[in-house]
Motif scaffolding. Structure first.
Motif, PDB file in Angstrom:
ATOM      1  N   ALA A 149      70.603  69.968  24.679  1.00  0.00           N
ATOM      2  CA  ALA A 149      71.052  68.723  23.929  1.00  0.00           C
ATOM      3  C   ALA A 149      70.325  67.596  24.262  1.00  0.00           C
ATOM      4  CB  ALA A 149      72.504  68.870  24.080  1.00  0.00           C
ATOM      5  N   GLY A 150      69.959  67.457  25.629  1.00  0.00           N
ATOM      6  CA  GLY A 150      69.434  66.119  25.980  1.00  0.00           C
ATOM      7  C   GLY A 150      68.009  66.197  25.223  1.00  0.00           C
ATOM      8  N   ILE A 151      67.220  67.114  25.210  1.00  0.00           N
ATOM      9  CA  ILE A 151      65.908  67.248  24.869  1.00  0.00           C
ATOM     10  C   ILE A 151      65.665  67.126  23.169  1.00  0.00           C
ATOM     11  CG2 ILE A 151      63.744  68.647  24.471  1.00  0.00           C
ATOM     12  CD1 ILE A 151      64.347  69.752  27.052  1.00  0.00           C
ATOM     13  N   LEU A 152      66.903  67.551  22.723  1.00  0.00           N
ATOM     14  CA  LEU A 152      66.976  67.430  21.152  1.00  0.00           C
ATOM     15  C   LEU A 152      67.229  66.027  20.799  1.00  0.00           C
ATOM     16  CD1 LEU A 152      69.114  70.331  20.003  1.00  0.00           C
ATOM     17  CD2 LEU A 152      66.741  69.978  19.531  1.00  0.00           C
TER      18      LEU A 152
ATOM     19  N   GLY B 106      70.188  60.992  26.388  1.00  0.00           N
ATOM     20  CA  GLY B 106      69.214  62.524  26.544  1.00  0.00           C
ATOM     21  C   GLY B 106      68.814  62.600  27.812  1.00  0.00           C
ATOM     22  N   ILE B 107      67.930  61.474  28.597  1.00  0.00           N
ATOM     23  CA  ILE B 107      67.614  61.286  29.814  1.00  0.00           C
ATOM     24  C   ILE B 107      68.879  61.704  30.828  1.00  0.00           C
ATOM     25  CG2 ILE B 107      66.573  60.370  31.496  1.00  0.00           C
ATOM     26  CD1 ILE B 107      65.066  58.795  29.500  1.00  0.00           C
ATOM     27  N   ALA B 108      69.852  61.187  30.441  1.00  0.00           N
ATOM     28  CA  ALA B 108      70.903  61.495  31.428  1.00  0.00           C
ATOM     29  C   ALA B 108      71.380  62.953  31.138  1.00  0.00           C
ATOM     30  CB  ALA B 108      72.119  60.625  31.057  1.00  0.00           C
ATOM     31  N   LEU B 109      71.666  63.513  30.022  1.00  0.00           N
ATOM     32  CA  LEU B 109      71.951  64.859  29.988  1.00  0.00           C
ATOM     33  C   LEU B 109      70.784  66.045  30.828  1.00  0.00           C
ATOM     34  CD1 LEU B 109      72.979  65.242  26.206  1.00  0.00           C
ATOM     35  CD2 LEU B 109      74.417  65.125  28.142  1.00  0.00           C
ATOM     36  N   VAL B 110      69.662  65.521  30.641  1.00  0.00           N
ATOM     37  CA  VAL B 110      68.560  66.687  31.512  1.00  0.00           C
ATOM     38  C   VAL B 110      68.710  66.427  32.825  1.00  0.00           C
ATOM     39  CG1 VAL B 110      66.292  67.244  31.624  1.00  0.00           C
ATOM     40  CG2 VAL B 110      67.156  66.595  29.220  1.00  0.00           C
ATOM     41  N   VAL B 111      68.730  65.262  33.355  1.00  0.00           N
ATOM     42  CA  VAL B 111      69.047  65.118  34.715  1.00  0.00           C
ATOM     43  C   VAL B 111      70.298  65.732  35.191  1.00  0.00           C
ATOM     44  CG1 VAL B 111      69.563  63.077  36.333  1.00  0.00           C
ATOM     45  CG2 VAL B 111      67.794  62.908  34.752  1.00  0.00           C
ATOM     46  N   ALA B 112      71.551  65.608  34.405  1.00  0.00           N
ATOM     47  CA  ALA B 112      72.729  66.221  34.789  1.00  0.00           C
ATOM     48  C   ALA B 112      72.580  67.667  34.952  1.00  0.00           C
ATOM     49  CB  ALA B 112      73.786  65.857  33.882  1.00  0.00           C
ATOM     50  N   ALA B 113      71.829  68.197  33.920  1.00  0.00           N
ATOM     51  CA  ALA B 113      71.640  69.750  33.942  1.00  0.00           C
ATOM     52  C   ALA B 113      70.836  70.101  34.926  1.00  0.00           C
ATOM     53  CB  ALA B 113      70.953  70.197  32.574  1.00  0.00           C
TER      54      ALA B 113
ATOM     55  N   THR C 291      61.132  63.732  31.142  1.00  0.00           N
ATOM     56  CA  THR C 291      62.257  64.412  30.963  1.00  0.00           C
ATOM     57  C   THR C 291      62.104  65.859  30.060  1.00  0.00           C
ATOM     58  OG1 THR C 291      63.438  62.285  30.780  1.00  0.00           O
ATOM     59  CG2 THR C 291      64.620  64.303  30.106  1.00  0.00           C
ATOM     60  N   ILE C 292      61.170  65.478  29.060  1.00  0.00           N
ATOM     61  CA  ILE C 292      60.879  66.896  28.404  1.00  0.00           C
ATOM     62  C   ILE C 292      60.255  67.775  29.066  1.00  0.00           C
ATOM     63  CG2 ILE C 292      59.606  67.820  26.046  1.00  0.00           C
ATOM     64  CD1 ILE C 292      60.326  65.225  24.726  1.00  0.00           C
ATOM     65  N   GLU C 293      59.041  67.500  29.944  1.00  0.00           N
ATOM     66  CA  GLU C 293      58.536  68.228  30.894  1.00  0.00           C
ATOM     67  C   GLU C 293      59.134  68.919  31.786  1.00  0.00           C
ATOM     68  OE1 GLU C 293      54.563  67.979  33.644  1.00  0.00           O
ATOM     69  OE2 GLU C 293      56.025  66.306  33.713  1.00  0.00           O
ATOM     70  N   PHE C 294      60.411  68.401  32.168  1.00  0.00           N
ATOM     71  CA  PHE C 294      61.390  68.802  33.100  1.00  0.00           C
ATOM     72  C   PHE C 294      61.942  70.021  32.626  1.00  0.00           C
ATOM     73  CE2 PHE C 294      61.955  66.925  37.215  1.00  0.00           C
ATOM     74  CZ  PHE C 294      62.769  67.646  37.831  1.00  0.00           C
ATOM     75  N   ALA C 295      61.806  70.510  31.458  1.00  0.00           N
ATOM     76  CA  ALA C 295      62.352  71.721  30.770  1.00  0.00           C
ATOM     77  C   ALA C 295      61.720  72.850  31.794  1.00  0.00           C
ATOM     78  CB  ALA C 295      62.169  71.743  29.417  1.00  0.00           C
ATOM     79  N   GLY C 296      60.375  72.556  32.024  1.00  0.00           N
ATOM     80  CA  GLY C 296      59.778  73.903  32.818  1.00  0.00           C
ATOM     81  C   GLY C 296      60.362  74.296  34.056  1.00  0.00           C
ATOM     82  N   PRO C 297      60.484  73.491  35.069  1.00  0.00           N
ATOM     83  CA  PRO C 297      61.209  73.800  36.206  1.00  0.00           C
ATOM     84  C   PRO C 297      62.692  74.131  36.083  1.00  0.00           C
ATOM     85  CG  PRO C 297      60.788  71.475  36.318  1.00  0.00           C
ATOM     86  CD  PRO C 297      60.139  72.108  35.156  1.00  0.00           C
ATOM     87  N   LEU C 298      63.191  73.528  35.199  1.00  0.00           N
ATOM     88  CA  LEU C 298      64.632  73.837  34.871  1.00  0.00           C
ATOM     89  C   LEU C 298      64.633  75.330  34.253  1.00  0.00           C
ATOM     90  CD1 LEU C 298      67.689  73.448  34.876  1.00  0.00           C
ATOM     91  CD2 LEU C 298      67.327  72.367  32.242  1.00  0.00           C
TER      92      LEU C 298
END
Length: 276
Positions: free
Chosen positions: A114-117, A251-258, A86-93
């Protein structure tokens, strides 16, 4: 796409099982080695006659790929698989929304942040902090991977650029992997498992995602790719027994939604990138 995601995360879960014998560095060396063997045999890249600039792109691509995989394995050695992915997904996002001035895209970034925090505060210990930092480094490498993958795709036909990059990445990881695992790399058991990880984490998902890209709009591809953190959390629970608390799940749900939102509201379709 779903089968590719399951293959990647299953490969990561199996790879973690090798850490006791080989450590993260030795394990990632076997993954890239067997992945490179398959891709080079499949695409048979030609180096002679290539422009220096094109070769420089492939070499840089390979070094970034090696750094991305190594830091990701160092991350999952310290934090749960679902949290690391999930944190790694910040790259492609970040690449997906880079340069956009739409307020909606800014909202997706804020939602992901917010999800990563929430995920950063998984335990408060130094080990967790190190794992988060490795995952963030892998995220930056993934962003660079996407950009370099596009350039390599323009410079080389088919998958030749990726095959060269995998070979370069393997060479770069040799001293680190050998230093970390030593003679254990020659053991038959770890070699066999490493071959399986190379297939699951590289050869199989790359091939499946390539076929998916031929059939799906890039926006749909991006939405399906956004499910990877959730699938990683599921495989971490099934394969590794890594349960997550309410905060981590949120946190995972927020990143997936984003990620889904960013893919669904993209201004124009761009070539989608396969999972590294």
């Amino acid at each position: 796409m779903l089968t590719a995601a399951l293959a990647v995360q299953t490969g990561a879960g199996i790879a973690k099982g090798l850490f006791d014998d080989l450590g993260p560095a030795g394990t990632v060396l076997l993954r890239t080695l067997f992945g490179a063997v398959v891709l080079v045999a499949l695409w048979r890249p030609r180096v002679r006659g290539r422009a220096r600039g094109d070769l420089a792109v492939a070499v840089t691509f390979g070094l970034v790929l090696a750094a991305m995989n190594l830091t990701f394995y160092l991350a999952i050695d310290r934090i749960p698989l679902g949290v690391a992915v999930t944190i790694e997904f910040a790259g492609p996002l970040a690449v997906a929304v880079a340069g956009s001035r739409r307020r909606l895209h800014v909202a997706w970034v804020v939602l992901a942040a917010a999800g990563i925090l929430l995920l950063v505060r998984t335990g408060g210990g130094g080990t967790n902090l190190a794992g988060v930092l490795f995952a963030l480094t892998a995220a930056a490498c993934w962003a660079a991977y996407i950009i370099l993958s596009q350039r390599a795709g323009r410079a080389f036909p088919r998958g030749e650029g990726l095959a060269i990059a995998m070979a370069v990445g393997t060479l770069a990881l040799l001293p680190i992997g050998i230093g970390g695992a030593g003679s254990a790399l020659l053991s038959l058991g770890p070699l066999a498992v490493g071959a399986g990880v190379g297939l699951l984490s590289s050869a199989i998902p790359y091939s499946l995602e390539l076929e998916a890209l031929r059939r799906l709009p890039s926006r749909v591809f991006g939405i399906l790719l956004s499910l990877d953190p959730a699938i990683a959390a599921l495989m971490g629970f099934v394969l590794l027994g890594q349960g997550l608390g309410p905060r981590e799940i949120a946190g995972i749900a927020l990143v997936v939604a984003a990620s889904v939102g960013a893919a669904a509201t993209a201004d124009a379709p761009e070539p989608a990138e396969a999972m590294p």
